[in-house]
Design a protein around this motif. Structure first.
Motif, PDB file in Angstrom:
ATOM      1  N   SER A 173       0.822  -1.212   0.000  1.00 34.32           N
ATOM      2  CA  SER A 173       0.000   0.000   0.000  1.00 34.32           C
ATOM      3  C   SER A 173       0.855   1.260   0.000  1.00 34.32           C
ATOM      4  CB  SER A 173      -0.937   0.020   1.207  1.00 34.32           C
ATOM      5  OG  SER A 173      -0.193   0.055   2.408  1.00 34.32           O
ATOM      6  N   ASN A 174       2.164   1.123   0.266  1.00 33.61           N
ATOM      7  CA  ASN A 174       3.067   2.273   0.261  1.00 33.61           C
ATOM      8  C   ASN A 174       3.846   2.281  -1.056  1.00 33.61           C
ATOM      9  OD1 ASN A 174       4.534   4.520   1.014  1.00 33.61           O
ATOM     10  ND2 ASN A 174       6.030   3.346   2.196  1.00 33.61           N
ATOM     11  N   TYR A 200      -0.105  11.963  -1.084  1.00 32.66           N
ATOM     12  CA  TYR A 200      -0.612  10.613  -1.336  1.00 32.66           C
ATOM     13  C   TYR A 200      -0.820   9.914   0.009  1.00 32.66           C
ATOM     14  CZ  TYR A 200      -0.968   5.882  -3.207  1.00 32.66           C
ATOM     15  OH  TYR A 200      -1.398   4.621  -3.534  1.00 32.66           O
ATOM     16  N   GLU A 251      -1.509   6.442   1.520  1.00 30.77           N
ATOM     17  CA  GLU A 251      -1.552   5.032   1.198  1.00 30.77           C
ATOM     18  C   GLU A 251      -2.452   4.238   2.130  1.00 30.77           C
ATOM     19  OE1 GLU A 251       1.896   5.659   4.012  1.00 30.77           O
ATOM     20  OE2 GLU A 251       1.123   6.621   2.186  1.00 30.77           O
ATOM     21  N   LYS A 291      -7.132   1.872  -1.402  1.00 33.18           N
ATOM     22  CA  LYS A 291      -5.881   1.340  -1.950  1.00 33.18           C
ATOM     23  C   LYS A 291      -4.934   2.465  -2.355  1.00 33.18           C
ATOM     24  CE  LYS A 291      -6.652  -3.071  -1.665  1.00 33.18           C
ATOM     25  NZ  LYS A 291      -5.782  -3.974  -0.871  1.00 33.18           N
ATOM     26  N   GLY A 292      -5.149   3.612  -1.743  1.00 35.07           N
ATOM     27  CA  GLY A 292      -4.320   4.777  -2.039  1.00 35.07           C
ATOM     28  C   GLY A 292      -5.142   5.924  -2.585  1.00 35.07           C
ATOM     29  N   ASN A 350      -4.796  10.127  -3.681  1.00 35.47           N
ATOM     30  CA  ASN A 350      -3.956  11.310  -3.871  1.00 35.47           C
ATOM     31  C   ASN A 350      -4.842  12.553  -3.905  1.00 35.47           C
ATOM     32  OD1 ASN A 350      -1.016  12.138  -4.682  1.00 35.47           O
ATOM     33  ND2 ASN A 350      -2.385  13.372  -5.958  1.00 35.47           N
TER      34      ASN A 350
END
Length: 902
Positions: free
Chosen positions: A51-52, A476, A478, A482-483, A485
């Motif tokens: 996830s990062n 962003y 994470e 799922k992330g 921005n």
């Protein structure tokens, strides 16, 4: 007051985003290929914590925050090997990633670049490797390169169209030149000060001069083929062209390119009108010389890059010299100088980044382009042949004026990027640009001055400057979905448009005593020996007078919000909102929604819907000129009236407002075993498009102005453009040494004029079939390009076949005898329609790399010397046997290039 409001907004924004997050470890670095060029859009993920992650930026740089060190980063991207890097401290990393043989992304026609189209984006984006294309096809200017590389990009070289001969109008998806936004390194580029007036694509528009940017300074060009006004503001109705400058630090690269056009026009163009126009040996009637080649072109380019420090800092410098002679092609007696303009130009460009510490960097880029251009106007017969525009004592046999210009285009952009401790990224930037266009008319005369007339004139010019200040924030997250921005920011822009007057003789009408006429009631216009009044001003292009002088400015402020949410690993949604307020016409609010769904690793669907706008340019609002139009070989005094003038209002033309658009697109991407495909359908409805009207002749208004006709800028038509963009590519390796690349790009396009806003004015005077045909010709029905590329060790061969669609134009009979009723217009269509057939051109290039330091390319564009279908009725708008169409009218071009890597 608006500046004070802007200051308050900036202050509140900074306070709101003061670092409040927890401390973490930030890892910065740059991903490059084996030659040192940055790799964009590479995946950078922390191993064990998927996830990062993020993707590298336009230049291959990345910055990722991890909770602790040591850790491992995994670098991956389609077409490249997957690489794992263990990181024990936060020193700047330079990571070299090798190409994989299994190229999975679409490749631009004419190139083996694996990053052709980003197949995972929710909207279509082409990534074009300019350097490989320029080396392979010998094209020396950006418009020519994009014409054969981007599916829906069209740029048509003009002849006999005044300023458009010198700055080529270009369009995306068949819309106007000013409906595509151009960025440099992601920052807004200023437009040209030129507004296209006469028989040319983009009539009434002001576009960006792409050819002012040296091709040798460009790393790649990204073409976003989707409406993006909600993200970038005005002008992005058709899409966005982002030019990314070179950032390499590996020393010096240089090149020498030479090319020339064949003058062999073939038997189909000779002697067809009963008069000697041209012979197949290349003898033209302007200078009487037999030449096998013309349009000789020389380009010298040099690029130097160096590191500034070990934290990723660099400076990259490019300089380029370009010289091109005129080409001359068949024309009628009133158009001896039909052909492409010549030029001598010099450019330089600088791109640099200086990291101050691990979290802060300063960047700057910009440059200057200088061009001395030279184009021929329509010819003037001798006085003995009945043309009193020629002074007998100066030009006893008549003359062909030359419209030359000095064009300077300068820009500089600086900024500061900083990453806050809580992960928010801040970009504060300022960009200034200015375009100056100065006319000098040569080999001409002012007939009303008689034998005292000069033959060279300073005709004045125009300029457009733009300053943009921006403040952008992004982060962003994470840990959500799922992330996610987030990005938001503001932009404050000022613009200034000027028209500068020329010398008196360039615009003046003189009396019998050689004194400029200021009071017609007591002064008598000079006459010829037959008692006819002599025309004033420089023939070919009249100078701007003090009455034409303009110095107008405006401001606007924009606020935007943009977010991209990965709902799942396969489902992405993007949304954007933007508000803009202009000082001269009001405000506008726009939105965009886009999405991408991955069915599996190979297949994805994507689509978008957005509103858009384009603010009327200052040139469209304030441009004005008295000029001489040539109708049936005779001079017609004409006026182009400024939109804010009382004359314009007297004809019932309203104040210009913004163009409004609705964009929708849907498509899919597919990739497997070296094959990639992106196919996107689109629909673009534009209301209140700004057009240049046809000629009004109401003498009750015009007689006091001493002109016969008048034209205006108006929100004249509503249009709908629908089409499909196709990009297919297959790349494979045969054995150990043979690489094969097959690429196909295509665009199917249809533009419909839904409504003409003529009000109570005659529709055939307001926007006739003549003008409608030029609007539609900028949106050809189709264009397809097939590229075949083969590489074996040090040898490379490329063949490109380009299929251009049929184009129909209405010829100058519409101007000579304008219809006033539908019956007259229908009858005129039968005789005034000029059809240019669908044709195929073939480009060939052969390259050999002698060593790592030197390579040689030989080739030919339009190898088989294909010309547009000639028209032999003498009514072409530009006076040649063919008008300007997509494929050009210069024929075969042969070239060679030597490239150095020092």
């Amino acid at each position: 007051m608006k500046q004070l409001s802007l200051l308050k907004i900036c202050t509140i924004t900074f306070v709101f985003l003061l670092p409040i997050g927890i401390l973490a470890q930030t890892i910065k670095g740059k991903l490059t290929d084996s030659s040192g060029l940055g790799l964009p859009y590479m995946n950078v993920v922390e191993k064990g914590n998927t996830s990062n992650g993020l993707v590298s930026d336009d230049n291959g740089n990345f910055s990722i925050t991890v909770k602790k060190l040591p850790t491992t980063l995994v670098i991956s991207s389609m077409g490249f090997e997957t690489k794992s890097i263990q990181v024990t401290n936060n020193s700047f990393l330079t990571i070299v990633v090798k190409e994989d043989n299994a190229l999975e992304e679409v490749v631009v026609v004419g190139s083996r670049n694996s990053n052709r189209t980003v197949v995972d984006t929710p909207v279509p984006v082409d990534i074009i490797d300019v350097q490989k294309l320029a080396a392979q096809n010998g094209k020396v200017e950006i418009n020519d390169i994009l014409q054969f590389a981007a599916p829906s990009f069209n740029a048509t070289k003009q002849s006999g169209s005044d300023g458009a001969d010198h700055i080529v109008p270009a369009s995306l998806r068949g819309l106007g030149p000013d409906q595509t936004l151009v960025l440099i390194n992601g920052k807004r580029r200023h437009q040209s000060s030129l507004v296209n007036i006469f028989g040319t694509r983009g009539r009434g528009n002001s576009g960006t001069d792409l050819n002012a940017i040296p091709a040798s300074a460009i790393k790649r060009i990204e073409v976003l083929r989707d409406g993006a006004s909600a993200q970038y503001g005005s002008d992005a109705i058709a899409g966005v062209i982002n030019i990314v400058l070179k950032d390499n630090t590996d020393g010096i690269t240089a090149g020498i390119t030479y090319g020339a056009y064949s003058t062999n026009v073939g038997s189909g163009w000779a002697e067809e009108t009963g008069e000697t126009l041209w012979n197949v040996n290349g003898k033209n009637r302007l200078d009487g010389k037999n030449k096998r080649f013309d349009g000789e072109t020389v380009k010298l380019d040099l690029n130097f890059g160096a590191k500034i420090n070990d934290k990723g800092g660099f400076v990259n410098f490019t300089t380029e010299f370009l010289s091109k002679n005129n080409s001359l092609r068949p024309g009628f007696s009133w158009r001896k100088g039909y052909g492409s303009a010549g030029l001598d130009g010099f450019s330089f460009m600088v791109n640099s980044i200086i990291p101050l510490n691990d979290n802060t960097e300063v960047y700057a880029f910009g440059g200057r382009n200088y061009r001395d251009t030279n184009a021929y106007a329509f010819s003037r017969d001798s006085f003995d042949e009945g043309d009193n525009r020629s002074v007998p004592s100066i030009y006893p046999n008549g003359f062909t004026p030359r419209i030359t210009s000095i064009i300077t285009d300068s820009s500089v952009s600086t900024g500061l990027k900083h990453t806050l401790d809580n992960g928010w990224k801040v970009d504060f930037n300022n960009t200034y640009g200015i375009n100056k266009f100065h006319y000098f008319i040569k080999d001409t005369n002012n007939a009303s001055l008689g034998s005292a007339s000069p033959i060279d004139f300073d005709a004045g010019g125009h300029s457009l400057s733009q300053n943009t200040t921006g403040l952008d924030f992004s982060k962003y997250y994470e840990e959500y979905a799922k992330g996610i921005n987030f990005a938001f920011g503001l932009e404050y822009r000022t613009e200034n448009f000027q028209i500068l007057s020329g010398e008196e003789a360039s615009y003046g009408l003189y009396d019998t005593n050689g004194v400029i006429i200021t009071n017609p009631a007591i002064q008598t216009v000079a006459t010829d020996s037959n008692g006819n009044e002599l025309p004033g001003g420089s023939q070919g292009f009249p100078g701007y007078s003090p009455d034409n002088v303009v110095d107008r400015s405006r401001t606007n402020i924009g606020l935007y919000f943009d977010t991209e949410v990965n709902i799942t690993d396969n489902f992405l949604i993007n949304a954007a909102l933007r508000y803009e307020d202009y000082s001269d016409f009001g405000n506008t609010f726009n939105y965009k929604l886009a999405s991408r769904f991955k069915v599996n690793d190979n297949l994805s669907f994507r689509g978008s819907v957005s509103s858009g706008f384009r603010a009327p340019s200052l040139a469209q609002v304030y441009y004005n000129l008295k000029f001489t139009n040539i109708v049936a070989g005779k001079s017609v005094p004409s006026l182009l009236s400024a939109n804010n003038s009382i004359v314009t209002k007297a004809f019932g033309i309203g104040a210009l407002q913004e163009e409004k658009a609705l964009n929708t697109s849907i498509g899919f991407t597919y990739k497997k075993n070296g094959f990639t495909a992106t196919i996107d359908a689109y629909s673009i409805a534009v209301d209140d498009r700004i057009i240049l009207t046809d000629n009004f002749t109401d003498q009750t208004i015009l007689e006091p102005l001493n002109v016969d006709t008048a034209q205006f800028f108006a929100n004249g038509v509503d249009t709908k453009t629908t089409g499909v963009d196709i990009v297919l590519n297959y790349a494979t390796t045969i054995g150990a040494d043979n690489k094969l690349n097959i690429g196909l790009i295509g665009n199917l396009n249809k533009l419909e004029i839904k409504e003409v806003h003529n009000g109570n004015l005659n529709p055939y005077t307001f926007f006739s079939g003549f003008s409608q045909a030029y609007l539609e010709a900028a949106a050809p029905d189709y264009k397809f390009g097939l590229n075949l590329g083969y590489t074996r060790k040090k040898f490379n061969a490329n063949v490109t076949l380009t299929k251009f669609s049929e184009v129909q134009l209405q010829d100058f009979q519409w101007v000579d005898a304008p219809p006033t009723t539908k019956a007259e217009a229908d009858a005129l269509y039968l005789t005034a329609t000029d059809t240019y057939n669908s044709l195929i051109t073939t480009d060939l290039s052969l390259s050999y790399k002698f060593s790592d330091k030197i390579s040689l390319t030989l080739g030919a564009n339009n190898l088989f010397n294909v010309y547009p279908t000639p028209q032999f009725d003498g009514w072409t708008d530009q006076g040649g046997l063919a008008d300007s169409v997509q494929m050009g009218s210069d024929g075969a071009y042969y070239f060679t290039r030597i490239s150095f890597n020092l």
